[in-house]
Each structure stands twice: as structure tokens, then as C-alpha cells.
Design a protein around this motif. Structure first.
Motif, PDB file in Angstrom:
ATOM      1  N   VAL A   4       0.854  -1.179   0.000  1.00 46.10           N
ATOM      2  CA  VAL A   4       0.000   0.000   0.000  1.00 46.10           C
ATOM      3  C   VAL A   4       0.890   1.230   0.000  1.00 46.10           C
ATOM      4  O   VAL A   4       1.805   1.345   0.825  1.00 46.10           O
ATOM      5  N   GLY A   5       0.644   2.142  -0.927  1.00 48.46           N
ATOM      6  CA  GLY A   5       1.293   3.443  -0.908  1.00 48.46           C
ATOM      7  C   GLY A   5       0.356   4.418  -0.230  1.00 48.46           C
ATOM      8  O   GLY A   5      -0.761   4.641  -0.701  1.00 48.46           O
ATOM      9  N   LEU A   6       0.765   4.953   0.911  1.00 49.82           N
ATOM     10  CA  LEU A   6      -0.096   5.859   1.674  1.00 49.82           C
ATOM     11  C   LEU A   6       0.515   7.249   1.638  1.00 49.82           C
ATOM     12  O   LEU A   6       1.701   7.430   1.928  1.00 49.82           O
ATOM     13  N   THR A   7      -0.289   8.223   1.255  1.00 45.81           N
ATOM     14  CA  THR A   7       0.214   9.586   1.154  1.00 45.81           C
ATOM     15  C   THR A   7      -0.860  10.566   1.584  1.00 45.81           C
ATOM     16  O   THR A   7      -2.004  10.197   1.847  1.00 45.81           O
ATOM     17  N   GLY A   8      -0.470  11.814   1.658  1.00 44.17           N
ATOM     18  CA  GLY A   8      -1.376  12.893   2.045  1.00 44.17           C
ATOM     19  C   GLY A   8      -0.550  14.143   2.213  1.00 44.17           C
ATOM     20  O   GLY A   8       0.645  14.071   2.517  1.00 44.17           O
ATOM     21  N   GLY A   9      -1.163  15.276   2.014  1.00 48.37           N
ATOM     22  CA  GLY A   9      -0.439  16.537   2.164  1.00 48.37           C
ATOM     23  C   GLY A   9       0.000  16.749   3.599  1.00 48.37           C
ATOM     24  O   GLY A   9      -0.585  16.184   4.535  1.00 48.37           O
ATOM     25  N   ILE A  10       1.020  17.569   3.779  1.00 52.43           N
ATOM     26  CA  ILE A  10       1.489  17.886   5.128  1.00 52.43           C
ATOM     27  C   ILE A  10       0.327  18.447   5.943  1.00 52.43           C
ATOM     28  O   ILE A  10      -0.447  19.268   5.459  1.00 52.43           O
ATOM     29  N   GLY A  11       0.165  17.924   7.160  1.00 54.72           N
ATOM     30  CA  GLY A  11      -0.939  18.354   8.015  1.00 54.72           C
ATOM     31  C   GLY A  11      -2.234  17.603   7.801  1.00 54.72           C
ATOM     32  O   GLY A  11      -3.234  17.888   8.455  1.00 54.72           O
ATOM     33  N   SER A  12      -2.232  16.614   6.897  1.00 61.50           N
ATOM     34  CA  SER A  12      -3.477  15.878   6.610  1.00 61.50           C
ATOM     35  C   SER A  12      -3.800  14.837   7.679  1.00 61.50           C
ATOM     36  O   SER A  12      -4.941  14.398   7.791  1.00 61.50           O
ATOM     37  N   ARG A 104       5.274 -12.966   3.869  1.00 63.83           N
ATOM     38  CA  ARG A 104       4.616 -13.046   2.550  1.00 63.83           C
ATOM     39  C   ARG A 104       3.143 -12.642   2.574  1.00 63.83           C
ATOM     40  O   ARG A 104       2.609 -12.190   1.560  1.00 63.83           O
ATOM     41  N   ASP A 105       2.467 -12.826   3.727  1.00 64.53           N
ATOM     42  CA  ASP A 105       1.039 -12.491   3.791  1.00 64.53           C
ATOM     43  C   ASP A 105       0.785 -11.112   4.414  1.00 64.53           C
ATOM     44  O   ASP A 105      -0.337 -10.774   4.772  1.00 64.53           O
ATOM     45  N   ALA A 106       1.823 -10.302   4.528  1.00 64.08           N
ATOM     46  CA  ALA A 106       1.713  -9.010   5.221  1.00 64.08           C
ATOM     47  C   ALA A 106       0.980  -7.959   4.388  1.00 64.08           C
ATOM     48  O   ALA A 106       0.957  -8.005   3.156  1.00 64.08           O
ATOM     49  N   VAL A 107       0.394  -7.011   5.123  1.00 66.49           N
ATOM     50  CA  VAL A 107      -0.039  -5.749   4.527  1.00 66.49           C
ATOM     51  C   VAL A 107       1.102  -4.773   4.822  1.00 66.49           C
ATOM     52  O   VAL A 107       1.382  -4.456   5.978  1.00 66.49           O
ATOM     53  N   VAL A 108       1.805  -4.357   3.763  1.00 64.32           N
ATOM     54  CA  VAL A 108       2.940  -3.444   3.933  1.00 64.32           C
ATOM     55  C   VAL A 108       2.483  -2.039   3.555  1.00 64.32           C
ATOM     56  O   VAL A 108       2.142  -1.780   2.395  1.00 64.32           O
ATOM     57  N   VAL A 109       2.440  -1.170   4.547  1.00 66.54           N
ATOM     58  CA  VAL A 109       2.016   0.212   4.331  1.00 66.54           C
ATOM     59  C   VAL A 109       3.261   1.077   4.192  1.00 66.54           C
ATOM     60  O   VAL A 109       4.051   1.214   5.120  1.00 66.54           O
ATOM     61  N   ASN A 110       3.426   1.639   3.008  1.00 63.26           N
ATOM     62  CA  ASN A 110       4.546   2.524   2.703  1.00 63.26           C
ATOM     63  C   ASN A 110       4.072   3.958   2.858  1.00 63.26           C
ATOM     64  O   ASN A 110       3.267   4.446   2.053  1.00 63.26           O
ATOM     65  N   ASP A 111       4.500   4.616   3.927  1.00 65.58           N
ATOM     66  CA  ASP A 111       4.135   5.997   4.206  1.00 65.58           C
ATOM     67  C   ASP A 111       5.061   6.881   3.370  1.00 65.58           C
ATOM     68  O   ASP A 111       6.238   7.026   3.687  1.00 65.58           O
ATOM     69  N   VAL A 112       4.515   7.438   2.281  1.00 66.55           N
ATOM     70  CA  VAL A 112       5.347   8.145   1.296  1.00 66.55           C
ATOM     71  C   VAL A 112       4.784   9.560   1.079  1.00 66.55           C
ATOM     72  O   VAL A 112       3.862   9.751   0.289  1.00 66.55           O
ATOM     73  N   PRO A 113       5.342  10.554   1.780  1.00 69.39           N
ATOM     74  CA  PRO A 113       4.812  11.911   1.646  1.00 69.39           C
ATOM     75  C   PRO A 113       4.813  12.428   0.208  1.00 69.39           C
ATOM     76  O   PRO A 113       3.884  13.103  -0.215  1.00 69.39           O
ATOM     77  N   LEU A 126      -1.987  -0.683  -4.145  1.00 75.79           N
ATOM     78  CA  LEU A 126      -3.134   0.151  -3.795  1.00 75.79           C
ATOM     79  C   LEU A 126      -2.625   1.487  -3.262  1.00 75.79           C
ATOM     80  O   LEU A 126      -1.662   1.506  -2.487  1.00 75.79           O
ATOM     81  N   ILE A 127      -3.274   2.574  -3.662  1.00 79.48           N
ATOM     82  CA  ILE A 127      -2.883   3.899  -3.166  1.00 79.48           C
ATOM     83  C   ILE A 127      -3.978   4.427  -2.242  1.00 79.48           C
ATOM     84  O   ILE A 127      -5.152   4.491  -2.623  1.00 79.48           O
ATOM     85  N   VAL A 128      -3.577   4.788  -1.026  1.00 83.48           N
ATOM     86  CA  VAL A 128      -4.490   5.389  -0.046  1.00 83.48           C
ATOM     87  C   VAL A 128      -4.047   6.825   0.182  1.00 83.48           C
ATOM     88  O   VAL A 128      -2.878   7.079   0.471  1.00 83.48           O
ATOM     89  N   VAL A 129      -4.988   7.745   0.042  1.00 83.03           N
ATOM     90  CA  VAL A 129      -4.698   9.162   0.272  1.00 83.03           C
ATOM     91  C   VAL A 129      -5.457   9.621   1.510  1.00 83.03           C
ATOM     92  O   VAL A 129      -6.675   9.430   1.604  1.00 83.03           O
ATOM     93  N   VAL A 130      -4.731  10.192   2.466  1.00 82.09           N
ATOM     94  CA  VAL A 130      -5.348  10.815   3.632  1.00 82.09           C
ATOM     95  C   VAL A 130      -5.620  12.263   3.246  1.00 82.09           C
ATOM     96  O   VAL A 130      -4.719  12.973   2.798  1.00 82.09           O
ATOM     97  N   ASP A 131      -6.870  12.672   3.400  1.00 82.16           N
ATOM     98  CA  ASP A 131      -7.290  13.961   2.857  1.00 82.16           C
ATOM     99  C   ASP A 131      -7.929  14.838   3.923  1.00 82.16           C
ATOM    100  O   ASP A 131      -8.711  14.360   4.754  1.00 82.16           O
ATOM    101  N   ALA A 132      -7.574  16.113   3.894  1.00 81.80           N
ATOM    102  CA  ALA A 132      -8.201  17.125   4.743  1.00 81.80           C
ATOM    103  C   ALA A 132      -8.166  18.442   3.979  1.00 81.80           C
ATOM    104  O   ALA A 132      -7.246  18.676   3.189  1.00 81.80           O
ATOM    105  N   PRO A 133      -9.158  19.296   4.210  1.00 82.02           N
ATOM    106  CA  PRO A 133      -9.167  20.595   3.523  1.00 82.02           C
ATOM    107  C   PRO A 133      -7.926  21.415   3.855  1.00 82.02           C
ATOM    108  O   PRO A 133      -7.330  21.280   4.931  1.00 82.02           O
TER     109      PRO A 133
END
Length: 200
Positions: A4-12, A104-113, A126-133
Motif C-alpha cells: 500500500v502506498g499511503l500519502t497525504g499533504g502535510i498536516g493531513s 509473505r502475507d503481510a499488509v505493507v504500508v509505505n508511508d510516502v509523503p 493500492l494507493i491510499v490518500v489521507v485527505d483534509a481541507p
């Protein structure tokens, strides 16, 4: 393994989501933590940063003064590109080592700003975006991190805009409410990630 590629703007609130997923059992590869590791005292990364930016970016203890370096690069796209050219390959190499060590069965979350800025979406299942105004993010940076409004706006401006992040998202975690709201959304996301990892 589900990457999983997890991202979001600074402060999100991306770090909070990463922490909550880690507490549920995700293997977390935190690009910011890795980025600090690859420029720690005695590393080739720190030597390269000092060669590029001069010894003024070091603190009295010989460690990188990230705040001073940040002031140099976040208002100057050319200097930021020079820093990224040094640090990003080192981060990519170390992150790959951490992913390779996961079960091998892990969920690997890559926190990538800077996932969007560096066009890295294709590296993950899979790409997960953390979002806030934007106004919420600005308030968090000033209130919680003690940044000046000018510094906070410069950091936000140095990143991809909200629309660009949302355009690459497979899943969006809205973080514009309470911590309890966020925990509920992360719990739902975790169930889906575990199912996808199990399905191979």
C-alpha cells in the motif's frame, strides 16, 4: 503481500493513519523515518548533503539540522531538487530492503509523503490518500507543529496539490473530524486491506 502506498499533504494526518494501521498489524515502511536514517551522522547520505549545501546545515552535534535545511530548500525548487536527487535513491533502496523482509502475507504500508510528486503510484498495489481541507491542514501546522503561517504555506506549496493526490487514490481516508471518526475509517480500511492481502 499487499503493498500500500499511503500519502497525504502535510498536516493531513497521514502519520496518524500510518500509526493506526501499524497498531492493527501492518508492516510500516515510513519514508520520513528512512529519510532521517539515510542522513544520520556517519552516513554517505549526510556526507553528500554537506557536500551540496555546505557545513552550515549541520547542528553543533554534527547531525543534520533539518529545520535549517528546510528553510533553504522549501522556498527554492532548484535546491529542493538537488536535495531530492541525493536522498530519494537512498530512501528507495532502504525501503526496498524493509519490504523484502516482511512476511509473505503481510499488509505493507509505505508511508510516502511525496508519492505523487515523484510519480511513485505504480510501485504499489493500492494507493491510499489521507485527505483534509487546506484550511484544516494549515491550522494543524500552525497550532500543533508551531510553524509560522508563512512556513506552513511554503511547505504546502512545495507539495502536489489536493486534486493531484486525489487523482491517484484508490481509497481516500477523510480526516476532517475527530480522532474517533478517523479510527472508525481506518478500521474499515484495515478490514479491506487484510481481505485483499489474503486473496493474494
Amino acid at each position: 503481500m499487499l503493498t500500500v502506498g499511503l500519502t497525504g499533504g502535510i498536516g493531513s494526518g497521514k502519520s496518524a493513519v500510518t500509526r493506526l494501521l501499524g497498531e492493527r498489524g501492518a508492516v510500516v515502511v515510513d519514508a520520513d523515518r528512512v529519510a532521517r536514517e539515510v542522513v544520520a551522522p556517519g552516513t554517505e547520505g549526510l556526507a553528500a548533503v554537506v557536500a551540496e549545501f555546505g557545513p552550515g546545515v549541520l547542528g553543533p552535534d554534527g547531525a543534520l539540522d533539518r529545520e535549517r535545511l528546510g528553510r533553504l530548500v522549501f522556498s527554492d525548487p532548484g535546491r529542493l531538487a538537488a536535495l531530492n536527487a541525493i536522498v530519494h535513491p537512498l530512501v528507495a533502496r532502504r525501503s526496498a530492503e524493509l519490504r523484502a523482509a516482511a512476511p509473505r502475507d503481510a499488509v505493507v504500508v509505505n508511508d510516502v509523503p511525496l508519492l505523487v510528486e515523484n510519480d511513485l503510484a505504480g510501485m504499489y498495489d493500492l494507493i491510499v490518500v489521507v485527505d483534509a481541507p487546506e484550511d484544516t491542514r494549515l491550522d494543524r501546522l500552525v497550532r500543533s507543529r508551531g510553524m509560522t503561517e508563512a512556513d506552513a504555506r511554503a511547505r504546502m506549496a512545495a507539495q502536489a496539490d489536493r486534486a493531484a493526490r486525489l487523482a491517484v487514490a484508490d481509497r481516500v481516508v477523510a480526516n476532517d473530524g475527530t480522532l474517533a471518526d478517523l479510527e472508525t475509517r481506518v478500521a474499515e480500511l484495515w478490514e479491506e486491506l487484510v481481505e485483499r492481502a489474503a486473496a493474494g
